[in-house]
Design an enzyme around this catalytic site. Structure first.
Site, PDB file in Angstrom:
ATOM      1  N   GLU A 220     -22.068   7.547 -10.320  1.00 55.87           N
ATOM      2  CA  GLU A 220     -21.445   8.428  -9.334  1.00 55.87           C
ATOM      3  C   GLU A 220     -20.163   7.824  -8.768  1.00 55.87           C
ATOM      4  O   GLU A 220     -19.170   8.528  -8.554  1.00 55.87           O
ATOM      5  CB  GLU A 220     -22.431   8.729  -8.200  1.00 55.87           C
ATOM      6  CG  GLU A 220     -23.669   9.506  -8.615  1.00 55.87           C
ATOM      7  CD  GLU A 220     -23.384  10.963  -8.958  1.00 55.87           C
ATOM      8  OE1 GLU A 220     -22.215  11.398  -8.836  1.00 55.87           O
ATOM      9  OE2 GLU A 220     -24.337  11.659  -9.363  1.00 55.87           O
ATOM     10  N   ARG A 224     -16.537   9.680  -9.490  1.00 53.23           N
ATOM     11  CA  ARG A 224     -15.944  10.278  -8.290  1.00 53.23           C
ATOM     12  C   ARG A 224     -14.831   9.421  -7.704  1.00 53.23           C
ATOM     13  O   ARG A 224     -13.727   9.922  -7.437  1.00 53.23           O
ATOM     14  CB  ARG A 224     -17.029  10.515  -7.225  1.00 53.23           C
ATOM     15  CG  ARG A 224     -18.147  11.453  -7.659  1.00 53.23           C
ATOM     16  CD  ARG A 224     -19.030  11.845  -6.487  1.00 53.23           C
ATOM     17  NE  ARG A 224     -20.287  12.441  -6.929  1.00 53.23           N
ATOM     18  CZ  ARG A 224     -20.964  13.360  -6.249  1.00 53.23           C
ATOM     19  NH1 ARG A 224     -20.514  13.785  -5.091  1.00 53.23           N
ATOM     20  NH2 ARG A 224     -22.112  13.835  -6.703  1.00 53.23           N
ATOM     21  N   ASP A 353     -26.982  15.238 -20.188  1.00 51.37           N
ATOM     22  CA  ASP A 353     -25.836  16.104 -20.460  1.00 51.37           C
ATOM     23  C   ASP A 353     -24.559  15.400 -20.905  1.00 51.37           C
ATOM     24  O   ASP A 353     -24.044  15.614 -21.999  1.00 51.37           O
ATOM     25  CB  ASP A 353     -25.553  16.991 -19.242  1.00 51.37           C
ATOM     26  CG  ASP A 353     -25.496  16.210 -17.927  1.00 51.37           C
ATOM     27  OD1 ASP A 353     -25.669  14.980 -17.940  1.00 51.37           O
ATOM     28  OD2 ASP A 353     -25.285  16.846 -16.872  1.00 51.37           O
ATOM     29  N   GLU A 490     -20.267  23.755 -13.452  1.00 47.08           N
ATOM     30  CA  GLU A 490     -20.321  23.668 -14.916  1.00 47.08           C
ATOM     31  C   GLU A 490     -19.871  24.948 -15.617  1.00 47.08           C
ATOM     32  O   GLU A 490     -19.143  24.892 -16.616  1.00 47.08           O
ATOM     33  CB  GLU A 490     -21.736  23.287 -15.368  1.00 47.08           C
ATOM     34  CG  GLU A 490     -22.096  21.841 -15.129  1.00 47.08           C
ATOM     35  CD  GLU A 490     -22.400  21.537 -13.660  1.00 47.08           C
ATOM     36  OE1 GLU A 490     -22.277  20.365 -13.269  1.00 47.08           O
ATOM     37  OE2 GLU A 490     -22.773  22.485 -12.912  1.00 47.08           O
TER      38      GLU A 490
END
Length: 588
Positions: A220, A224, A353, A490
């Site tokens: 993360e 980010r 994913d 998404e």
């Protein structure tokens, strides 16, 4: 137009009939003379207000009718995915519409089936001062205004903190890194919000602080914070952001250097430099450890420090060396052993994913020079098609299911997260992957659209399930525990890719309907909030939380999608990381 037909003459406006003309005229003149100047002024003001209100109402009604007409025409959108219509699409260079029409079933793909790559692949120069000066239509302006509204709420109630709670008007901290500010830097730049960008830059310069005795998640923080700073550096050319990138990248290194295998630990303390697995498991998520390479490679190439790229790419090389059935990976991997948790699920949703996404994007980022990345990607897409793709029995919706832990039985469950895949597939076709990938992408787009359009709020739930037998009442359904919406990006991300590559404006129309649903059901005084229930417009159960990705991805992709210039952020120049941050494509 209205002014030509409405007289402001008091004598004529109040006439009721030709017979009463002269008697009424005399009577009203006497009444008028008896009024004081103040009363006459008040009368004029009231009359003006009424007429102006009428004019504005007529204009608003006209616009609403136009919008309603447009919306109604899209309730059953023109199918852009079926063979008889595929010739109408503006296809990427080299895609043969006739060959696409010949594809009747999705089958395992021959890696030799290739289409021509784009005519040019222009890599950006480092430090290039890229300016985005959009000429906006009303849809893009509406998205811009939504961002301003959300940003105002964050600035008012959560400035310097990770997330805003727009209903209670408070803040929430996760890593204490001002995530929303850092995540929003490139969005502010792309939207040409110079004042807001300068204020955010000032906060980064004076208040961004890594000296917290705080554990942060490697994945993360990389996508980010590191990704946000690097993107801001490349767009603005401001070395401040590169300095911050180097600082955060260095502090994340213990995740790699303290691990006994090439697989990094998932968490690290920014002060003690202690790296470790998550508290709830000895394993790392496969998607997390394989979705950090774009950022660390760019950090190395921007600073000239090779170490970042070397240690992060060893993860990809190691996973490449492991046995993967049909190219598919279990969603957990152990940093102590360097091996997959064999009993874990296989899926393209949460924790699986972006492994597949970064295979393709790393290959693009490095000038399409690393063959195993391309080959692993092609093998994985073949595996997805043979093992995970199914079609619902009633509406023939193509979806991607999961293989259960242990038994590896098929489970007809699809996360909203999976809706990133059609955009990735289309990006691959743009760069020379098999043309039949585009057919799968188009079919998945229809399914993802229905995940929104089938709900009373026109917002997708977090997860949907599919019936597997014709006698089942619904071939797509939602469990109440999965009915929440986190304002995820998404599907609008895939809409943007499909629009940029095909030029088909239906994707803009779908995105506009979704944006309107965000406005209708998630907008509050302090910004936009996630909701707990997309199944009932009268009971959406607001969750009082705005994730930083709503600023970094959802609104950014909607803004780019609504642009008349579909190449506003060109995929020939930039590869976009998993958090929506564009990074330059290199020629090597």
């Amino acid at each position: 137009m209205i002014k030509d037909h409405v007289s402001l003459n008091f004598d004529t406006v109040l006439l009721t009939s030709p017979i009463q003309k002269y008697s009424c005229k005399s009577f009203y003149r006497r009444c008028w003379r008896q009024l004081s100047k103040l009363q006459k002024l008040i009368f004029y003001l009231l009359t003006s207000i009424i007429l102006i209100s009428l004019l504005l109402w007529l204009i608003g009604t006209s616009r609403n009718l136009e919008e309603l007409s447009e919306t109604n025409s899209l309730k059953l959108p023109q199918p852009t995915i079926w063979p008889q219509d595929i010739s109408k699409l503006n296809l990427p260079n080299g895609v043969d519409a006739v060959k696409l029409n010949e594809i009747e079933d999705i089958e395992p793909l021959d890696q030799k089936e290739q289409i021509a790559a784009p005519a040019s692949n222009v890599a950006t120069n480092l430090g290039e001062d890229v300016q985005f000066m959009p000429a906006m239509g009303h849809r893009q302006t509406a998205v811009l205004n939504a961002f301003k509204h959300a940003w105002k709420g964050y600035c008012s109630y959560a400035w310097g903190h990770d997330h805003v709670k727009p209903i209670s008007r408070k803040y929430q901290d996760w890593f204490n890194l001002g995530l929303t500010i850092v995540d929003s830097l490139d969005t502010l730049w792309i939207m040409n919000l110079k004042k807001e960008f300068d204020e955010a830059r000032e906060w980064v310069s004076t208040s961004f602080n890594l000296d917290h005795y705080k554990d942060v998640n490697l994945f993360e923080t990389t996508i980010r914070v590191l990704g946000g700073f690097l993107s801001a550096y490349h767009l603005s050319g401001d070395s401040l952001f590169l300095d911050k990138s180097l600082d955060i990248g260095t502090r994340l290194m213990p995740c790699f250097t303290k691990s006994p295998s090439p697989i990094p630990y998932s968490d690290v303390n920014l002060i003690s430099h202690m790296a470790h697995s998550p508290k709830w498991s000895p394993d790392s998520s496969t998607a997390e450890v394989s979705t950090i390479q774009l950022e660390f490679r760019d950090l190395s190439r921007s600073t000239g420090t090779q170490h970042f790229e070397t240690v992060s790419f060893k993860v990809s090389e190691h996973i490449h060396s492991l046995e993967k059935p049909d190219g598919l990976v279990p969603i957990y991997i152990n940093p102590n052993t360097g091996k997959f948790h064999r009993g874990s699920e296989i899926k393209i949703g949460a924790r699986g994913d972006s492994y597949y996404e970064y295979l393709l994007k790393q290959w693009i980022q490095t000038g399409r020079t690393i063959d195993f990345l391309k080959n692993d990607y092609l093998e994985a897409i073949d595996g997805i098609i043979t093992q995970l793709v199914r079609t619902s029995p009633k509406r023939n919706l193509t979806y991607i299911g999961e293989l259960k832990a242990g038994s590896r039985d098929f489970h007809p469950k699809m996360d909203h997260l999976v809706c990133y895949l059609p955009g990735t597939l289309a990006l691959g076709v743009h760069y020379g992957m098999p043309s039949s990938h585009m057919r799968l992408a188009e079919k998945l787009m229809e399914t993802c659209y229905r995940m929104y359009a089938d709900q009373p709020t026109f917002l997708s739930p977090e997860i949907v399930y599919f019936g597997t037998k014709v006698e089942v009442n619904q071939d797509m359904y939602v469990n109440i525990n999965d009915a929440h919406s986190l304002l995820r990006p998404e599907f609008v991300e895939s809409l943007w890719y499909m629009y940029q590559i095909s030029g088909n404006t239906t994707y803009q129309d779908w995105g506009w309907l979704i944006f309107q649903a965000f406005e209708r059901h998630t907008k509050v005084a302090g910004g936009f909030t996630s909701i707990g229930n997309v199944l009932d417009p009268e009971d959406t159960r607001p969750q009082d939380m705005t994730e930083s990705f709503f600023f970094a991805e959802t609104l950014k992709y909607l803004y780019l999608l609504m642009s008349d210039d579909r190449h506003m952020l060109s995929i020939d120049k930039y590869v976009v990381n998993s958090e929506g941050h564009p990074l330059p494509i290199y020629n090597r």
